[in-house]
Design a protein around this motif. Structure first.
Motif, PDB file in Angstrom:
ATOM      1  N   ALA A   1       2.677 -11.009  -6.074  1.00 36.64           N
ATOM      2  CA  ALA A   1       2.035 -10.693  -7.355  1.00 36.64           C
ATOM      3  C   ALA A   1       2.174  -9.213  -7.684  1.00 36.64           C
ATOM      4  CB  ALA A   1       0.564 -11.091  -7.307  1.00 36.64           C
ATOM      5  N   TYR A   2       1.869  -8.367  -6.704  1.00 35.10           N
ATOM      6  CA  TYR A   2       1.913  -6.917  -6.943  1.00 35.10           C
ATOM      7  C   TYR A   2       3.327  -6.469  -7.288  1.00 35.10           C
ATOM      8  CZ  TYR A   2       0.461  -2.052  -6.444  1.00 35.10           C
ATOM      9  OH  TYR A   2       0.168  -0.726  -6.694  1.00 35.10           O
ATOM     10  N   GLN A   3       4.279  -6.920  -6.495  1.00 34.98           N
ATOM     11  CA  GLN A   3       5.657  -6.478  -6.701  1.00 34.98           C
ATOM     12  C   GLN A   3       6.210  -6.996  -8.022  1.00 34.98           C
ATOM     13  OE1 GLN A   3       8.684  -5.724  -3.440  1.00 34.98           O
ATOM     14  NE2 GLN A   3       9.253  -7.789  -4.055  1.00 34.98           N
ATOM     15  N   ALA A   4       5.886  -8.240  -8.387  1.00 38.28           N
ATOM     16  CA  ALA A   4       6.406  -8.805  -9.633  1.00 38.28           C
ATOM     17  C   ALA A   4       5.911  -8.030 -10.845  1.00 38.28           C
ATOM     18  CB  ALA A   4       6.007 -10.271  -9.746  1.00 38.28           C
ATOM     19  N   LEU A   5       4.663  -7.626 -10.830  1.00 39.21           N
ATOM     20  CA  LEU A   5       4.119  -6.866 -11.955  1.00 39.21           C
ATOM     21  C   LEU A   5       4.820  -5.519 -12.099  1.00 39.21           C
ATOM     22  CD1 LEU A   5       0.307  -7.653 -11.613  1.00 39.21           C
ATOM     23  CD2 LEU A   5       1.900  -8.559 -13.315  1.00 39.21           C
ATOM     24  N   LEU A   6       5.178  -4.909 -10.989  1.00 38.20           N
ATOM     25  CA  LEU A   6       5.927  -3.652 -11.049  1.00 38.20           C
ATOM     26  C   LEU A   6       7.363  -3.891 -11.517  1.00 38.20           C
ATOM     27  CD1 LEU A   6       4.829  -1.770  -7.796  1.00 38.20           C
ATOM     28  CD2 LEU A   6       4.294  -1.144 -10.148  1.00 38.20           C
ATOM     29  N   LEU A   7       8.011  -4.895 -10.950  1.00 36.90           N
ATOM     30  CA  LEU A   7       9.408  -5.154 -11.277  1.00 36.90           C
ATOM     31  C   LEU A   7       9.606  -5.521 -12.738  1.00 36.90           C
ATOM     32  CD1 LEU A   7      10.397  -7.235  -8.120  1.00 36.90           C
ATOM     33  CD2 LEU A   7      11.333  -5.001  -8.744  1.00 36.90           C
ATOM     34  N   ALA A   8       8.603  -6.141 -13.337  1.00 33.58           N
ATOM     35  CA  ALA A   8       8.748  -6.643 -14.703  1.00 33.58           C
ATOM     36  C   ALA A   8       8.989  -5.548 -15.732  1.00 33.58           C
ATOM     37  CB  ALA A   8       7.506  -7.452 -15.094  1.00 33.58           C
ATOM     38  N   SER A   9       8.672  -4.309 -15.395  1.00 33.03           N
ATOM     39  CA  SER A   9       8.813  -3.236 -16.378  1.00 33.03           C
ATOM     40  C   SER A   9       9.701  -2.091 -15.886  1.00 33.03           C
ATOM     41  CB  SER A   9       7.428  -2.680 -16.738  1.00 33.03           C
ATOM     42  OG  SER A   9       6.791  -2.114 -15.595  1.00 33.03           O
ATOM     43  N   ARG A  10      10.477  -2.345 -14.826  1.00 35.39           N
ATOM     44  CA  ARG A  10      11.223  -1.229 -14.228  1.00 35.39           C
ATOM     45  C   ARG A  10      12.716  -1.526 -14.134  1.00 35.39           C
ATOM     46  NH1 ARG A  10       8.991   3.060 -12.134  1.00 35.39           N
ATOM     47  NH2 ARG A  10       6.737   3.228 -12.332  1.00 35.39           N
ATOM     48  N   PRO A  11      13.530  -0.484 -13.991  1.00 36.46           N
ATOM     49  CA  PRO A  11      14.979  -0.672 -13.854  1.00 36.46           C
ATOM     50  C   PRO A  11      15.327  -1.500 -12.624  1.00 36.46           C
ATOM     51  CG  PRO A  11      14.452   1.616 -14.359  1.00 36.46           C
ATOM     52  CD  PRO A  11      13.152   0.938 -14.052  1.00 36.46           C
ATOM     53  N   LEU A  12      16.558  -1.990 -12.612  1.00 36.49           N
ATOM     54  CA  LEU A  12      17.007  -2.865 -11.537  1.00 36.49           C
ATOM     55  C   LEU A  12      17.343  -2.099 -10.261  1.00 36.49           C
ATOM     56  CD1 LEU A  12      19.233  -5.201 -13.711  1.00 36.49           C
ATOM     57  CD2 LEU A  12      17.046  -5.780 -12.639  1.00 36.49           C
TER      58      LEU A  12
ATOM     59  N   VAL B   1      15.476   0.801  -5.494  1.00 36.06           N
ATOM     60  CA  VAL B   1      14.311  -0.001  -5.138  1.00 36.06           C
ATOM     61  C   VAL B   1      13.028   0.674  -5.609  1.00 36.06           C
ATOM     62  CG1 VAL B   1      15.392  -1.164  -3.192  1.00 36.06           C
ATOM     63  CG2 VAL B   1      14.249   1.036  -2.838  1.00 36.06           C
ATOM     64  N   LEU B   2      11.963  -0.114  -5.654  1.00 37.70           N
ATOM     65  CA  LEU B   2      10.709   0.361  -6.238  1.00 37.70           C
ATOM     66  C   LEU B   2      10.198   1.631  -5.585  1.00 37.70           C
ATOM     67  CD1 LEU B   2       8.755  -2.986  -6.729  1.00 37.70           C
ATOM     68  CD2 LEU B   2       9.507  -1.432  -8.534  1.00 37.70           C
ATOM     69  N   SER B   3      10.242   1.708  -4.269  1.00 42.77           N
ATOM     70  CA  SER B   3       9.670   2.889  -3.603  1.00 42.77           C
ATOM     71  C   SER B   3      10.386   4.160  -4.061  1.00 42.77           C
ATOM     72  CB  SER B   3       9.766   2.744  -2.088  1.00 42.77           C
ATOM     73  OG  SER B   3      11.113   2.595  -1.673  1.00 42.77           O
ATOM     74  N   VAL B   4      11.699   4.103  -4.151  1.00 36.64           N
ATOM     75  CA  VAL B   4      12.465   5.282  -4.563  1.00 36.64           C
ATOM     76  C   VAL B   4      12.192   5.604  -6.024  1.00 36.64           C
ATOM     77  CG1 VAL B   4      14.783   6.243  -4.789  1.00 36.64           C
ATOM     78  CG2 VAL B   4      14.231   4.817  -2.825  1.00 36.64           C
TER      79      VAL B   4
ATOM     80  N   PHE C   1       0.818  -1.210   0.000  1.00 33.28           N
ATOM     81  CA  PHE C   1       0.000   0.000   0.000  1.00 33.28           C
ATOM     82  C   PHE C   1       0.858   1.268   0.000  1.00 33.28           C
ATOM     83  CE2 PHE C   1      -3.484  -2.873   1.471  1.00 33.28           C
ATOM     84  CZ  PHE C   1      -4.354  -2.594   0.426  1.00 33.28           C
ATOM     85  N   SER C   2       2.065   1.191   0.530  1.00 31.93           N
ATOM     86  CA  SER C   2       2.977   2.326   0.412  1.00 31.93           C
ATOM     87  C   SER C   2       3.367   2.540  -1.045  1.00 31.93           C
ATOM     88  CB  SER C   2       4.225   2.087   1.269  1.00 31.93           C
ATOM     89  OG  SER C   2       3.910   2.064   2.643  1.00 31.93           O
ATOM     90  N   LEU C   3       3.659   1.460  -1.755  1.00 35.68           N
ATOM     91  CA  LEU C   3       3.948   1.566  -3.187  1.00 35.68           C
ATOM     92  C   LEU C   3       2.742   2.105  -3.939  1.00 35.68           C
ATOM     93  CD1 LEU C   3       5.884  -1.777  -3.882  1.00 35.68           C
ATOM     94  CD2 LEU C   3       6.831   0.481  -3.361  1.00 35.68           C
ATOM     95  N   ALA C   4       1.554   1.633  -3.570  1.00 33.89           N
ATOM     96  CA  ALA C   4       0.339   2.100  -4.246  1.00 33.89           C
ATOM     97  C   ALA C   4       0.112   3.585  -4.013  1.00 33.89           C
ATOM     98  CB  ALA C   4      -0.865   1.291  -3.763  1.00 33.89           C
TER      99      ALA C   4
END
Length: 400
Positions: free
Chosen positions: A378-389, A392-395, A58-61
């Motif tokens: 599931a949520y994190q994988a869908l985000l990671l699949a299209s983003r740089p390495l 981290v996702l939050s940043v 929910f923080s990512l959302a």
């Protein structure tokens, strides 16, 4: 006529997962375990590992501007500062009841790694109490869950004294994930170095020595226990044998490390490739049915043939990471195969979220996992699949 290939609309699926997850905020003690329909199953108690993972999501959302996500993330932070926190001895309980009564007072590194992850994401999202949560979690981890060699102490007694004489690769893996996040969020690169040390020991050391079939269970002195839980092979967190899903997850984490640490060693990419190859060789369609089996033995034979949703989420994210890093078409092919598998078998379009477990014929099952406890993988994988390495996702989502 060409058959239509199933695909996942990532943007729509992320919102659908959040719709399902909202129901978990049914108790002030934290996020509840959800059943197949998204109804809180209070008989399962309120687990710290679920509350932290939902807080992270929910923080990512919220960073994606989802309207009510900030309040839901704050709900998780309040629970982690309140009922789930041991104000007397420090750290976080494993679980409490829906009314906040302690039902499992043990202190597990697995759950504490996720407290660090939740605190990191909540801090970036500007959730009230997030920064204090992260600071406290890091202090607890530094003091109690990392030994003098920077390796993870798996479990402690309720009073934070010595616990079970066991070490596990699973908690170490998630500590790597948590320390990557904490390092990016706080700017303390020593966190990255500690994460690299954990990975070097377990992957470049232990996994490589075992032909990239990573043992999961160890004595307190890190001697592998290959027969651990042979009589309970389908355990949720400590299954017997090698877990292909963890090979996939480690593969991705090594690539995040390579993209993050100041002077990345060459073995990070080499071992990431080897782990992915090992996972696909021993785990994918090995019993003439599509999907990854849950576990294999040391002769590379399937043991638990169930298909777990988290394994395929991690496979999708790992394939995407390897394709981004190497540009090799074979990883893009794997990403498409896994996306098709997810869309065909795992996405539950009737009741919501993803089926957490399928049997060997890809039919919904509940041998190891009952219900659909959370949406983190599931949520994190869908985000990671299209983003740089990195970072981290939050940043990334904050635009830093």
């Amino acid at each position: 006529m060409t058959a239509q290939v199933a695909r996942v609309d990532a943007a729509a699926e992320l919102l659908r997962l959040l719709d399902f997850a909202r129901g978990a905020a049914a108790t002030p003690a934290g996020f509840a375990w959800l059943d197949d329909r998204g109804v809180p199953d209070l008989a399962q108690h309120v687990h710290t590992w679920i509350t932290t993972r939902m807080t992270h999501v929910f923080s990512l959302a919220h960073l994606q501007a989802v309207g009510d996500a900030a309040g839901l993330a704050a709900h998780g932070v309040r629970a982690l500062a309140g009922p789930l926190r041991d104000a007397e001895h420090g750290g976080w309980y494993a679980a409490v009841s829906a009314d906040g009564r302690v039902v499992d007072a043990t202190k597990a590194a697995y759950a504490h790694a996720f407290v660090v992850l939740a605190g990191s994401s909540a801090t970036v999202a500007g959730v009230r109490g997030g920064e204090a949560l992260l600071d406290e979690a890091l202090e607890v981890v530094d003091t109690h869950f990392l030994d003098g060699d920077g390796r993870v102490v798996d479990a402690l007694a309720p009073d934070m004294g010595p616990g079970e004489a066991y070490r596990g690769a699973n908690s170490s893996m998630h500590m790597v994930e948590a320390l990557l996040a904490a390092g990016d969020v706080t700017g303390d690169r020593r966190r990255h170095d500690t994460a690299l040390g954990i990975a070097e020991h377990l992957v470049h050391g232990v996994a490589r020595e075992h032909d990239f079939l990573l043992p999961e269970h160890f004595t307190a002195d890190w001697v592998a226990l290959p027969d651990y839980n042979a009589d309970d092979p389908a355990d949720q967190f400590r299954p017997f044998g090698c877990t292909p899903g963890h090979l996939l997850e480690w593969s991705r984490l090594l690539l995040h490390l390579e993209a993050t640490v100041a002077e990345p060693p060459a073995w990070l990419l080499e071992d990431a490739v080897s782990l992915f190859e090992s996972a696909t060789e021993v785990g994918w369609t090995v019993d003439l049915e599509p999907g990854f089996v849950y576990t294999v033995d040391w002769q590379r034979h399937p043991v638990v043939r169930s298909r777990m949703h988290w394994v395929h989420a991690e496979g999708l994210a790992a394939a995407a990471a390897l394709h981004r890093r190497t540009g090799e078409a074979s990883y893009a092919d794997w990403q498409r195969v896994l996306e098709e598998y997810v869309a065909t078998y795992l996405v539950d379009r009737d009741l919501g979220s993803w089926h957490h477990e399928l049997d060997e014929h890809n039919r919904p099952a509940a041998t190891t996992w009952q219900g659909k406890p959370d949406v983190y993988h599931a949520y994190q994988a869908l985000l990671l699949a299209s983003r740089p390495l990195a970072p981290v996702l939050s940043v990334q989502l904050a635009g830093r």
